[in-house]
Motif scaffolding. Structure first.
Motif, mmCIF file in Angstrom:
data_model
loop_
_atom_site.group_PDB
_atom_site.id
_atom_site.type_symbol
_atom_site.label_atom_id
_atom_site.label_comp_id
_atom_site.label_asym_id
_atom_site.label_seq_id
_atom_site.Cartn_x
_atom_site.Cartn_y
_atom_site.Cartn_z
ATOM 1 N N PRO A 72 0.701 -1.697 -0.095
ATOM 2 C CA PRO A 72 0.104 0.066 0.064
ATOM 3 C C PRO A 72 1.086 0.778 -0.021
ATOM 4 O O PRO A 72 0.178 2.059 -0.425
ATOM 5 N N ASP A 78 0.319 5.239 0.824
ATOM 6 C CA ASP A 78 -0.601 5.191 1.773
ATOM 7 C C ASP A 78 0.883 5.534 3.331
ATOM 8 O O ASP A 78 1.931 5.232 3.424
ATOM 9 N N SER A 157 -4.267 6.418 -1.691
ATOM 10 C CA SER A 157 -5.268 6.205 -0.091
ATOM 11 C C SER A 157 -6.110 7.643 0.484
ATOM 12 O O SER A 157 -6.866 7.147 0.953
ATOM 13 N N ASP A 158 -5.106 8.914 0.428
ATOM 14 C CA ASP A 158 -5.995 10.092 0.870
ATOM 15 C C ASP A 158 -7.112 10.797 0.060
ATOM 16 O O ASP A 158 -7.551 11.766 0.548
ATOM 17 N N ARG A 194 -8.309 7.587 3.608
ATOM 18 C CA ARG A 194 -6.892 7.468 5.258
ATOM 19 C C ARG A 194 -6.427 8.781 5.456
ATOM 20 O O ARG A 194 -6.155 9.972 4.983
ATOM 21 N N ARG A 196 -4.403 11.679 6.128
ATOM 22 C CA ARG A 196 -2.891 11.566 6.558
ATOM 23 C C ARG A 196 -1.810 12.698 7.828
ATOM 24 O O ARG A 196 -2.213 12.477 8.512
#
Length: 250
Positions: A72, A78, A157-158, A194, A196
């Motif tokens: 990831p 990630d 992911s962010d 997600r 940061r």
């Protein structure tokens, strides 16, 4: 007297607004056939943002072995995975060790050890990092890192769209992007981004980088943009510049 001076200043014509600072860019393109490097300001230091995640992956793989968090960290950039591996591999000393091992000239650890995205790199050193992975690293290290970069996803992911630069300008690149200072994405490309790392909310000189391989070239394009520049605007600039520097190469 003071009143007269104040009235004179208020009556004076307003000067023209200061020009908006232009974005700055440095880039390097290495031809793996001719072994020549072309570029601009190739040794200019700039904060790495997520490009340092390649160094984190190298250190983890070469000293501690494979780890499920590498996937990831490289494929969807990630931050949580990067932060954990950063701490476990010695914080800023990870940069010191890998810079020495890879013979990097311009790479320096961040002043604050927890802020891995503020590692200083240059376009020249980013090219050297890819060259090390492709030419000197053990096959397991090379296959793991390049395999993940070849499968890097459009959405990070962010919630940021990481398809700017090389993925938009070239055909099937292996790539790693970096961004910092843009706040939160206005239109996240995932339902639940997600969070940061907190320091990434800095809005001074937003940074946006693209790097990777395409055909027989290694490419690094590092950019800084005026404060207040949107992510979308910066992404378009980086993609246009990447198209220019990779023309007839990828």
């Amino acid at each position: 007297m003071h009143i007269t001076l104040t009235m004179a200043l208020l009556a004076a014509p307003v000067s023209a607004a200061a020009p908006v600072p232009a974005p700055t860019a440095s880039y390097a393109v290495y031809d793996r056939i001719t072994h020549q490097v072309t570029g601009r300001d190739v040794h200019k230091p700039i904060r790495s943002a997520s490009l340092v995640k390649i160094l984190i992956a190298i250190e983890q793989l070469e000293t501690r072995g494979d780890d499920p968090r590498i996937e990831p960290m490289l494929r969807v950039s990630d931050d949580n995975a990067a932060s954990e591996l950063w701490v476990e591999n010695g914080w800023e000393q990870l940069v010191v060790r890998t810079a020495e091992r890879l013979k990097l000239e311009d790479t320096r650890p961040p002043e604050k050890r927890g802020m891995w995205g503020y590692t200083a790199v240059s376009a020249s050193d980013v090219v050297k990092i890819y060259r090390y992975v492709l030419e000197e690293a053990k096959p397991k290290v090379r296959h793991t890192i390049m395999g993940h970069l070849q499968r890097a996803e459009k959405c990070a992911s962010d919630g940021f769209d990481q398809s700017f630069g090389l993925p938009s300008a070239t055909w099937k690149p292996a790539f790693k992007q970096g961004w910092s200072g843009f706040g939160d994405p206005t239109k996240p490309c995932v339902d639940r981004p997600r969070p940061r790392v907190q320091w990434d909310l800095d809005t001074k000189s937003p940074a946006l980088h693209t790097s990777g391989t395409c055909w027989f070239s290694i490419v690094a394009v590092l950019t800084l943009h005026p404060e207040g520049t949107t992510y979308e605007k910066a992404a378009k600039r980086v993609t246009r510049l990447t198209e220019e520097v990779t023309k007839y190469r990828c």
